[in-house]
Design a protein around this motif. Structure first.
Motif, PDB file in Angstrom:
ATOM      1  N   THR A  14      -2.157   5.882   0.388  1.00 17.20           N
ATOM      2  CA  THR A  14      -1.897   4.720   0.956  1.00 17.20           C
ATOM      3  C   THR A  14      -3.035   3.951   1.720  1.00 17.20           C
ATOM      4  N   ALA A  15      -3.956   4.838   2.147  1.00 14.79           N
ATOM      5  CA  ALA A  15      -5.028   4.219   2.743  1.00 14.79           C
ATOM      6  C   ALA A  15      -5.756   3.607   1.884  1.00 14.79           C
ATOM      7  N   ALA A  53       0.825  -1.177  -0.043  1.00 13.83           N
ATOM      8  CA  ALA A  53      -0.068  -0.073  -0.099  1.00 13.83           C
ATOM      9  C   ALA A  53       0.871   1.317   0.076  1.00 13.83           C
ATOM     10  N   GLY A 105      -4.461   0.309   0.359  1.00 10.98           N
ATOM     11  CA  GLY A 105      -4.543  -0.754   1.267  1.00 10.98           C
ATOM     12  C   GLY A 105      -6.072  -1.221   1.441  1.00 10.98           C
ATOM     13  N   ARG A 106      -7.085  -0.502   1.121  1.00 14.02           N
ATOM     14  CA  ARG A 106      -8.380  -1.023   1.201  1.00 14.02           C
ATOM     15  C   ARG A 106      -8.567  -1.874  -0.076  1.00 14.02           C
ATOM     16  N   ARG A 109      -6.619  -5.246   0.424  1.00 16.85           N
ATOM     17  CA  ARG A 109      -7.200  -6.035   1.182  1.00 16.85           C
ATOM     18  C   ARG A 109      -8.496  -6.767   0.788  1.00 16.85           C
ATOM     19  N   ALA A 160      -1.111  10.126   2.623  1.00 16.98           N
ATOM     20  CA  ALA A 160      -1.630   9.254   3.601  1.00 16.98           C
ATOM     21  C   ALA A 160      -2.972   8.730   3.057  1.00 16.98           C
ATOM     22  N   GLU A 161      -3.882   9.500   2.308  1.00 18.82           N
ATOM     23  CA  GLU A 161      -5.005   9.166   1.930  1.00 18.82           C
ATOM     24  C   GLU A 161      -4.667   8.025   0.527  1.00 18.82           C
TER      25      GLU A 161
END
Ligand SMILES: [Zn+2]
Length: 367
Positions: A184-185, A140, A188-189, A192, A181-182
């Motif tokens: 990467t998040a 991510a 990541g979503r 996952r 950061a947004e």
């Protein structure tokens, strides 16, 4: 008007490499993947009637030849010859091909350009690149940099990028560039969830800003498309905050298709200096009503902001039909204005050249 007026087709796909029975032909004729039989045939709609009117003579048939006769002749000639005839007759001076949608193997760019006797340039689909990067086992945190690198490599010879956010999350995108950061998040979503398709507001927005950073014109799918799309979410007015935020970059922003929001799109082309519009896909679906459509688009859209595209996919007929109907529509609008005394013959000639190719060349090849 000059029938030979060559057009730059600034958004199309490629053709399928197989012969088609009636069912397969109708499935490729419109965005309806499975045209039902309950409502009869798509040949009994304006696009089907336009095929019989304009395409039949290209296959040596009488104008308005019945659909079955048309399809028989098509099979008799074979898809290679049919492709050669329609692409050749389309009268294109360049094709800008979105290579991001390939549900089956399509003809390659060079071969497509050879059929049309015009250069074929690539438009890279942003979401496809993101999906490839995410499928390649990136972390991510590593996604943003990997995406930027991959996009730069993929667009080395491309002339623009395209976003299909309208299909995935809709066009209600926030204007700001998302923070690291947004991004990467969001990556990541995606990782996952193990999803196959990017459908995340942050990722679409990030990808669009990356395209802008590379200095490439950005195309947006707007308005009608296949039934995957919630048409209400494809209204270009939803995109206003992002379009406004992108204005200072000076990067051309191309709103594709637009129907039935073409008047809204025309407004955006008038008020935002970097926004351009077309009526691709809609023009050939509307058949003999294409002139009315172009007239409505240009109620507000300046002629310097209107481009030609077919959005042809699969069927060689669509490159020819879209070009034929667009030339007629342009003639209807421009000659109509001359006859009404609204502008001069010289103005009409200038607008014709702008819309046919000069606007596209300015957007893609000199910016
Ligand atoms: Zn398209």
């Amino acid at each position: 008007m000059e029938p030979e007026l060559p057009l730059v087709d600034h958004h199309c796909h490629s053709v399928v490499r197989r012969d088609l029975d009636r069912h397969a032909f109708e499935a490729l004729l419109t965005e309806a993947p499975e045209p039902g039989t309950l409502g009869g045939s798509l040949f009994d709609s304006r696009i089907g009637l336009a095929v019989r009117r304009w395409c039949a003579p290209v296959l040596d048939l009488e104008t308005h030849a019945p659909a079955d006769e048309y399809l028989r002749r098509r099979t008799e000639l074979g898809h290679t010859e049919v492709g050669r005839r329609f692409l050749g007759a389309a009268g294109l001076s360049a094709l800008l091909v979105d290579t991001g949608f390939e549900p089956e193997p399509l003809l390659g760019l060079a071969d497509l350009g050879a059929l049309a006797d015009a250069p074929a340039h690539e438009i890279v689909r942003l979401e496809q690149v993101a999906e490839q990067v995410l499928a390649d086992g990136v972390s991510a945190a590593g996604f943003a940099a990997s995406f930027r690198d991959r996009l730069a490599a993929r667009t080395e010879n491309a002339v623009g990028v395209k976003s299909v956010a309208a299909y995935r999350t809709g066009l209600d995108l926030a204007p700001e560039r998302p923070s690291p950061a947004e991004v990467t998040a969001a990556a990541g979503r995606f990782l996952r969830a193990g999803q196959g398709r990017v459908a995340d507001e942050v990722l679409h927005r990030f990808a669009i800003w990356c395209g802008v950073d590379l200095g490439l014109p950005v195309q947006f799918h707007i308005g009608l498309g296949d039934p995957d799309l919630n048409l209400r979410d494809a209204d270009p007015l939803l995109l206003m905050p992002l379009l406004r935020a992108l204005q200072p970059t000076g990067i051309p922003l191309l709103l594709l298709h637009n129907y039935p929001f073409h008047r809204e799109a025309g407004y955006l082309a008038q008020v935002f200096g970097t926004v351009f519009v077309d009526i691709g896909l809609a023009a050939h679906n509307l058949g003999d009503r294409a002139g009315a459509l172009l007239a409505e688009l240009t109620e507000l859209a300046p002629f310097g902001k209107v481009l030609y595209s077919s959005d042809a996919f699969g069927l060689p007929e669509l490159y020819f039909l879209a070009a034929t109907l667009f030339r007629r529509a342009l003639d209807e609008v421009l000659t109509g204005g001359v006859e009404a005394g609204s502008w001069t013959e010289a103005d009409a000639g200038r607008f014709r050249r702008m819309v046919a190719g000069d606007n596209a060349r300015r957007v893609y090849f000199t910016s």
